[in-house]
Design a protein around this motif. Structure first.
Motif, PDB file in Angstrom:
ATOM      1  N   SER A 115      -0.696   2.177  -6.251  1.00  0.00           N
ATOM      2  CA  SER A 115      -1.177   0.863  -5.825  1.00  0.00           C
ATOM      3  C   SER A 115      -2.546   0.978  -5.162  1.00  0.00           C
ATOM      4  N   ARG A 116      -2.749   2.047  -4.419  1.00  0.00           N
ATOM      5  CA  ARG A 116      -4.004   2.209  -3.683  1.00  0.00           C
ATOM      6  C   ARG A 116      -5.182   2.570  -4.593  1.00  0.00           C
ATOM      7  N   ARG A 117      -4.891   2.865  -5.869  1.00  0.00           N
ATOM      8  CA  ARG A 117      -5.978   3.097  -6.824  1.00  0.00           C
ATOM      9  C   ARG A 117      -6.854   1.859  -7.002  1.00  0.00           C
ATOM     10  N   ALA A 167       0.702   5.505  -3.933  1.00  0.00           N
ATOM     11  CA  ALA A 167      -0.668   5.921  -4.258  1.00  0.00           C
ATOM     12  C   ALA A 167      -1.178   5.193  -5.488  1.00  0.00           C
ATOM     13  N   GLN A 179      -5.910  -2.519   3.832  1.00  0.00           N
ATOM     14  CA  GLN A 179      -5.714  -1.665   5.007  1.00  0.00           C
ATOM     15  C   GLN A 179      -6.813  -1.877   6.047  1.00  0.00           C
ATOM     16  N   LEU A 210       0.811  -1.217   0.000  1.00  0.00           N
ATOM     17  CA  LEU A 210       0.000   0.000   0.000  1.00  0.00           C
ATOM     18  C   LEU A 210       0.845   1.269   0.000  1.00  0.00           C
ATOM     19  N   THR A 243      -6.731  -3.994  -3.657  1.00  0.00           N
ATOM     20  CA  THR A 243      -5.480  -3.776  -2.927  1.00  0.00           C
ATOM     21  C   THR A 243      -5.726  -2.855  -1.742  1.00  0.00           C
ATOM     22  N   SER A 244      -6.462  -1.789  -1.974  1.00  0.00           N
ATOM     23  CA  SER A 244      -6.738  -0.816  -0.912  1.00  0.00           C
ATOM     24  C   SER A 244      -7.469  -1.463   0.256  1.00  0.00           C
TER      25      SER A 244
END
Length: 699
Positions: A544-546, A542, A554, A539, A550-551
């Motif tokens: 990757s967090r799109r 940023a 968290q 993570l 994946t997001s």
């Protein structure tokens, strides 16, 4: 410097007359899965014309002694051909066929004639033993059981991946088809053997053959034939017109050949047979020449289809509607491109005068149209809904063909069938080549449930599709995007994953639920065996967090089997929704079914090269709970014994249990090739032979 050049079929090359070796100064084996797949596809195509030889280029050899040669040019093809023959041998049931195939890559030896038993091709020293032990000597099961970490070099990883690719592709053929294919490869695939006794001379020959002279492309041949019947003035005009059309396609001869091969399929509804020039001249061009209307071919056929080809190559650079660009960009994600003819047909039949619409690649508002034609007419499809439906269904059937491992001939057959029905004016939903059967749907869902080991490109594609389905939109992709495992492959027992038992870890390790998209590559997770540290690294960026799947990591402070199972189920549902394969004809949700239930409905399920487990072999009755296997190292005075457990494990004498032969071998003696070392104490049978028998049961 004595030079000799002769053309010989492969069956005359893989003989005692040529003992081949790769010098240490040569580069390693670098061919990838797509290279060997292309070779097999090309040979399959050529095999459809069994009396026509297939020329595979030249080999440049330096004579080192009687029948001994160093390979200066041709290593990649020789290694790949050996892999293909090894896969054919492993898939064969008949002992005589197996011996014939085996003799092509391993010299059986002849004491009477003084011939030593040895492989016909020796790789560089670093990889020679690996290639000999696992490919040439036929230990493919042990090779399939390995992971990338068990390979000591990139060349060995390429050998492993390409052997799996060859095995999977060839396993989709019937036994009769494989034998026809093998016979063609041995007897009709030819090579020019250039031999010299001087290394410097061999390098000069290599430079001349590879750097000088440009062979005619199919485009050159077709242009000459087409222009020959025109008047001098028209010939000059249309010669320039032909060049203007074809030059933007580039100078890659193989890509130009692909273009004309697909254009032949579009115009004749028949895939090319391997004799493209003859087929295209007689099937496509000759009728225009006979009618003295070659101008209409160039303006009305060649120009619009060449433009369609360019659009497909660079959809994101066009000013076409967002939906069209998005559909084409999605199709370009696939490693296979047999969908191209249908997309080309759809574009040409949706845009007026596409061959004149150079403004497709210009900025919005800056384009110019032909006199009497507005820019909107040139760039707006006259039937937007039909174009969208064709591209949507084309991407769907391409996805199904990919998941079900359909070979190139089947994929081209789908394209030919689709264009035939479209030319007849069938409604899009009735076009056979764009339909998905219940068998296709079930087979795809079974594959989504299964292991994805050894195919990172497919995993990445599937996760992109699932994430975009969840996001409801196309997600911008970073330059470097990888599908990375949430769990570590090794050392998990001493980390935050210690609560995982071997069965659960092995089961989920290579499934979609354990994968997440992230910017970067797998090196960023090396030596991270703690979940929180791995999650935070995934993570970190940023970009990757799109990706929502994946997001979501968290939201989890621990990785449990239940969490991975939830991710697996969600990913499969998203993909099933994306391809519209979630529900059957009775509106029942197929994602609620187990893989076993789905497999009942799938036509001819194939295991391919996927890893076989002890539990599967025990369930099939090929290993018996309670029986023992032994691994002996007489030179070291070492001997290990394992017992097969009721629940499909190997128990060492210290009581520790392992779910794979490789894990047991590694724990006992540090050896990674578990299938190659364990033998039945009752009859000495190798475990790899038992695994092969199990795989054969599944075909």
């Amino acid at each position: 410097m004595a030079i000799d050049a002769t053309e010989k079929p492969l069956g005359k090359v893989f003989t005692p007359d040529y003992q081949l070796s790769i010098p240490s100064f040569q580069r390693a084996y670098i061919w990838k899965r797509e290279n060997i797949l292309q070779l097999i596809t090309d040979l399959q195509d050529a095999c459809q014309s069994p009396e026509t030889p297939y020329f595979l280029g030249s080999l440049i050899l330096v004579r080192e002694g009687e029948c001994r040669y160093s390979v200066i040019d041709g290593q990649q093809r020789l290694v790949s051909l050996s892999i293909i023959i090894a896969a054919l041998r492993d898939l064969e049931h008949d002992e005589e066929w197996m011996k014939l195939l085996d003799a092509l890559i391993v010299e059986p030896g002849d004491k009477l004639r003084g011939i030593i038993a040895q492989p016909r091709l020796a790789l560089r020293e670093r990889d020679a033993a690996f290639f000999r032990e696992y490919v040439q000597e036929g230990n493919l099961e042990a090779l399939f059981d390995m992971s990338d970490e068990d390979c000591a070099s990139n060349a060995q990883r390429n050998i492993r991946a390409n052997t799996r690719q060859a095995y999977d592709t060839l396993s989709l053929m019937s036994e009769e088809e494989r034998r026809r294919f093998a016979s063609y490869v041995v007897n009709m695939v030819t090579l020019v053997i250039v031999t010299t006794d001087d290394l410097d001379g061999a390098h000069r020959i290599f430079d001349v053959m590879n750097m000088r002279g440009l062979p005619l492309t199919p485009s050159d041949v077709f242009k000459a034939k087409a222009i020959s019947g025109l008047s001098p003035a028209a010939a000059d005009l249309y010669s320039a017109r032909w060049d203007d059309i074809m030059d933007p396609l580039g100078d890659d001869a193989s890509r130009i050949e692909d273009f004309f091969s697909y254009l032949h399929l579009i115009l004749t509804h028949t895939p090319a047979t391997g004799r493209l020039i003859e087929d295209f001249l007689t099937g496509c061009l000759q009728s225009y020449i006979d009618r003295h209307s070659i101008e209409s071919f160039i303006d009305g056929v060649l120009a619009p289809y060449a433009m369609a080809w360019r659009i497909i190559d660079r959809p994101s650079d066009t000013v076409l509607p967002d939906t069209v660009r998005g559909r084409l960009e999605s199709l370009c994600d696939y490693r296979h491109d047999e969908w191209r003819p249908v997309a080309m047909w759809a574009l040409v039949h949706s845009y007026r005068s596409l061959g004149d619409a150079d403004s497709v690649f210009q900025r919005r508002g800056s384009h110019s149209a032909r006199p009497g034609q507005s820019a909107a007419d040139a760039l707006e499809p006259h039937d937007r809904q039909r174009l969208d439906d064709i591209l949507r269904l084309l991407e769907r059937v391409t996805g199904m063909d990919t998941l079900n491992r359909r070979n190139a001939m089947i994929r081209r057959g789908h394209a030919a069938s689709a264009i035939r029905d479209l030319d007849k004016g069938f409604p899009v939903h009735l076009v056979r080549g764009l339909s998905v059967s219940a068998d296709d749907r079930a087979g795809a869902l079974v594959r989504l449930h299964g292991e994805m080991q050894g195919d990172p490109e497919l995993i990445r594609l599937l996760l992109i599709r699932a994430n975009e389905q969840l996001a409801g939109a196309r997600i911008p992709r970073p330059r470097s995007l990888s599908a990375l495992p949430i769990m570590p492959l090794a050392n998990y027992a001493a980390s935050s994953f210690a609560g995982w038992d071997d069965d659960a870890h092995d089961y989920w390790m290579y499934r979609l639920g354990n994968m997440a998209l992230a910017q970067g590559n797998d090196e960023q997770l090396n030596n991270l065996d703690d979940y929180i540290r791995r999650r935070n690294r995934l993570l970190l960026r940023a970009d990757s967090r799109r990706f929502p799947l994946t997001s979501q990591l968290q939201d989890f402070n621990a990785c449990t089997p239940q969490m991975v199972e939830h991710r697996q189920a969600e990913t499969i549902r998203l993909l099933a929704d994306y391809w519209d394969i979630r529900y059957d004809e009775n509106h029942r949700d197929l994602t609620d079914n187990t893989p076993e239930r789905l497999a009942v409905d799938a036509a001819k399920p194939s295991r391919g090269s996927q890893r076989v487990t002890i539990r599967q072999v025990v369930a099939a009755g090929l290993l018996i709970p309670g029986e023992t296997l032994v691994w002996e190292r007489p030179r070291k005075g070492e001997r290990w014994t394992v017992t097969v457990t009721q629940d499909g494990r190997f128990r060492l004498e210290d009581g520790s249990e392992y779910t794979t032969p490789t894990a047991a071998a590694r724990a006992a003696g540090g050896h990674s090739a578990g299938l190659d070392v364990w033998r039945r104490t009752s009859n000495g049978e190798k475990l790899s032979d038992i695994w092969k028998r199990y795989r054969l049961l599944g075909r």
